[in-house]
Design a protein around this motif. Structure first.
Motif, PDB file in Angstrom:
ATOM      1  N   UNK A  85       0.831  -1.204   0.000  1.00 42.65           N
ATOM      2  CA  UNK A  85       0.000   0.000   0.000  1.00 42.65           C
ATOM      3  C   UNK A  85       0.864   1.251   0.000  1.00 42.65           C
ATOM      4  N   UNK A  86       0.360   2.274  -0.689  1.00 42.75           N
ATOM      5  CA  UNK A  86       1.052   3.552  -0.824  1.00 42.75           C
ATOM      6  C   UNK A  86       0.050   4.660  -0.495  1.00 42.75           C
ATOM      7  N   UNK A  87       0.391   5.492   0.484  1.00 37.36           N
ATOM      8  CA  UNK A  87      -0.525   6.517   0.962  1.00 37.36           C
ATOM      9  C   UNK A  87       0.040   7.906   0.679  1.00 37.36           C
ATOM     10  N   UNK A  88      -0.712   8.691  -0.084  1.00 40.52           N
ATOM     11  CA  UNK A  88      -0.319  10.071  -0.379  1.00 40.52           C
ATOM     12  C   UNK A  88      -0.855  10.993   0.707  1.00 40.52           C
ATOM     13  N   UNK A  89       0.015  11.855   1.226  1.00 42.80           N
ATOM     14  CA  UNK A  89      -0.334  12.817   2.263  1.00 42.80           C
ATOM     15  C   UNK A  89      -0.905  14.066   1.605  1.00 42.80           C
ATOM     16  N   UNK A  90      -2.216  14.292   1.805  1.00 41.98           N
ATOM     17  CA  UNK A  90      -2.886  15.458   1.227  1.00 41.98           C
ATOM     18  C   UNK A  90      -2.941  16.628   2.192  1.00 41.98           C
ATOM     19  N   UNK A  91      -2.223  16.532   3.313  1.00 38.28           N
ATOM     20  CA  UNK A  91      -2.206  17.613   4.286  1.00 38.28           C
ATOM     21  C   UNK A  91      -2.982  17.267   5.536  1.00 38.28           C
ATOM     22  N   UNK A  92      -2.734  18.037   6.604  1.00 31.85           N
ATOM     23  CA  UNK A  92      -3.323  17.731   7.895  1.00 31.85           C
ATOM     24  C   UNK A  92      -4.839  17.789   7.890  1.00 31.85           C
TER      25      UNK A  92
END
Length: 632
Positions: A456-463
């Motif tokens: 799995x790969x998770x993109x951080x879209x901000x807090x």
């Protein structure tokens, strides 16, 4: 006289009514027992089997990719890079030590400016004789060292270097234990640990016995170097898993992990926990002080450990991920001892914890924790509440698990997670997440093999928005199912973005090269401690600056990185350096370093896409040719 007297008739009627009542109750109980006996029995738990029944839940948890999701792409590049490595030859004998390993470690052992790669292996099925553990001549099953040639290609130097460790290998970690400026290598095993000293000529010497590292026998897993006492030399923490002993009578037994039926010899709850080890460096020889320091963690089945300054007091604390036992947070008291604050910090989580990631994912100035878990347990995102929730001497730090609200919890229910870590894949200034997955369940069609899973790969879209799983959009490499274990991160091809080394249990090594379209600039910061004799104070900085904290402000974003804080699972990134994504920033406003000896140093902001090399107390060397150029 004929007939019954009235009192006798009354007694008989009462007796008759009582007998009829008892008969009715017995009939009802018999009917109930029959219904229970004939009802359908639940099937043993199978991974993913409940997904259809939970459609309403999973539909409510769906997180579609937003339109601004970046085009992150990764490709399998092991063949192109010349890395031929197959993990665990032979056939599984269904024993716990075989299924838990192994890891990978990046480190610039030849000091040419690019990260080399050490891959840990399992020499073969159990049982093994002691002489088998010392055999490093056989090509199959030994650990391997690959030298980075600086052009995206590697050369196998295992035989030439003497680094081909045998035995049932688990984890590896590079660290300069003798402070000569060259990286040495610790390897953990089921059996005795190994320490290889870097001679500086491309070869290694086994100093396990001479240093004391190889003395304890046990089931050792994660290893992590740190200068926990800040005296200028590095110390070593080693995780102990369970006190495993094979009994042939156990081979045919089964047990349950939650609802799952597993072989008795694969269930960690079958065996008592193993202690943890803390080797204090005393001039190149080590003394084991875990009990005296308060970190032996006798009740934890430990797999991974992270050194990091979680309370921002300058001293590296220790977090330990434990399987089927409480996780542990040990706060560094600065006097050689630690306080167990696991429960007061709200991180004593009783789950099946495997891998650890450490990073400031929301860019608020403190370090958070990500933990991978066993199936049906969700992964955890412990967000540091430093400056948010009041602390006290009895509760010096607090964390809150916010995995669910940030898209990281329920999405992992059908997976078993291992190697993990924070890394900025698109260089936008926000840390993304990778989770390596692979089952511990045996395949029905071939019990000698384990069930593969997708990573799995998770993109951080901000807090505000949290993470989005983007594996399906990241290329064919994420459509591949594997039995992944160790994962380690580095920019091996020096093109300015981070790549992933992945050890596959019983399979071929995978190198996930980051081929993403560049979304932003990057900065590589390489730190080294001061030259000998330049720090006369009590506190000192080690040669590879373990524990140094780097703060970069650019484009309105303030980011922190801590050198050496990134354990993954049985694995390690390059010591002595950190990577920053800079987004659309065209300049770096400020760069500040807090060295382990307590001093601070600021540097003029180099241009994005540079390599900044700083020896403490000296002027920085800036390579503006870009991250593709090796560090001198």
């Amino acid at each position: 006289m004929t007939g019954d007297p009235a009192p006798n008739r009354g007694r008989r009627l009462r007796r008759l009514r009582r007998n009829l009542l008892f008969a009715g109750i017995a009939t009802a109980l018999a009917a109930t027992a029959l219904a229970i006996a004939l009802r359908p029995r639940p099937e043993p738990y199978a991974p993913g089997a409940d997904a259809g029944a939970n459609a309403e839940i999973t539909r409510g948890l769906a997180r579609n990719l937003p339109p601004d999701a970046p085009p992150i792409r990764l490709s399998d590049a092991a063949v192109d890079a010349g890395i031929a490595f197959r993990h665990f030859p032979g056939r599984r004998s269904t024993q716990l030590p075989e299924d838990m390993g192994s890891g990978a470690a990046w480190g610039d052992y030849d000091s040419d400016g690019d990260p080399d790669l050490f891959l840990v292996n399992l020499a073969g099925p159990l049982p093994r004789e002691p002489q088998d553990d010392r055999d490093s001549d056989a090509a199959a099953g030994r650990s391997a060292l690959f030298r980075n040639d600086g052009d995206g290609h590697f050369t196998d130097v295992t035989t030439l270097s003497g680094a081909g460790v045998g035995g049932i290998g688990m984890g590896a970690a590079w660290g300069d234990y003798d402070a000569d400026g060259r990286l040495d290598l610790a390897v953990t095993r089921f059996g005795a640990n190994v320490l290889l000293r870097n001679r500086g000529d491309g070869t290694f010497a086994d100093v396990s016995a001479a240093t004391g590292i190889g003395a304890p026998e046990g089931f050792w897993t994660g290893a992590a170097w740190a200068d926990y006492d800040r005296d200028g030399d590095v110390d070593l923490h080693v995780c102990g898993y369970v006190r495993y002993r094979f009994d042939p009578a156990d081979a045919s037994q089964t047990s349950r992990q939650y609802k799952a039926i597993v072989p008795y010899t694969l269930n960690p709850s079958t065996y008592p926990p193993e202690r943890n080890l803390l080797f204090r460096n005393e001039g190149g020889r080590f003394r084991e002080v875990a009990k005296d320091a308060g970190v032996d963690n006798l009740t934890g089945r430990s797999l991974s450990a992270a050194w990091a300054d979680f309370d921002n007091d300058g001293w590296p604390d220790l977090y330990v991920a434990n399987d089927v036992s409480d996780n542990a947070m040990f706060r560094n008291l600065g006097n050689g001892r630690f306080a167990d604050v696991s429960h007061s910090a709200w991180v004593a989580d009783y789950r099946g914890a495997m891998g650890l990631g450490v990073g400031d994912w929301e860019n608020d100035g403190d370090l958070d924790l990500f933990i991978t878990h066993w199936i049906a347990q969700e992964n955890a995102l412990y967000v540091n509440q430093h400056g948010v929730i009041a602390t006290s001497p009895t509760e010096p730090m607090h964390f809150v698990d916010m995995a669910d609200v940030n898209g990281l919890g329920q999405i992992a229910l059908d997976f078993i997670g291992w190697g993990t870590g924070f890394l900025d894949l698109d260089n936008d200034g926000r840390l993304d997440l990778f989770a390596a997955n692979g089952s511990t369940f045996q395949r029905d069609d071939d019990p000698s093999r384990l069930v593969p899973m997708k990573n799995q790969l998770f993109w951080n879209a901000g807090a505000e928005r949290g993470f989005f799983e983007i594996g399906a959009a990241a290329g064919e490499a994420f459509a591949v199912e594997n039995v992944a274990r160790g994962a380690a991160f580095a920019d091996y091809d020096a093109d300015g973005d981070e790549d992933i080394a992945l050890v596959v249990h019983g399979g071929d090594f995978r190198l996930l090269r980051n081929d993403s379209e560049r979304q932003g600039g990057a900065l590589r910061v390489v730190l080294r401690g001061p030259r000998p004799g330049q720090t006369p104070g009590r506190l000192r900085t080690s040669t590879f600056a373990l524990g140094a904290r780097v703060t970069v402000t650019a484009g309105g974003i303030r980011q922190i990185r801590e050198v050496g804080a990134g354990p993954s699972y049985l694995s390690q990134g390059p010591p002595g350096e950190v990577h920053f994504g800079l987004g659309s920033a065209t300049t770096i406003d400020r760069l500040e370093i807090l060295w382990p000896d307590g001093s601070t140093q600021t540097s003029p902001g180099p241009a994005p896409n540079s390599v900044l090399t700083i020896v403490e107390g000296e002027e920085p060397a800036i390579d503006t040719a870009g991250p593709h150029a090796p560090v001198p």
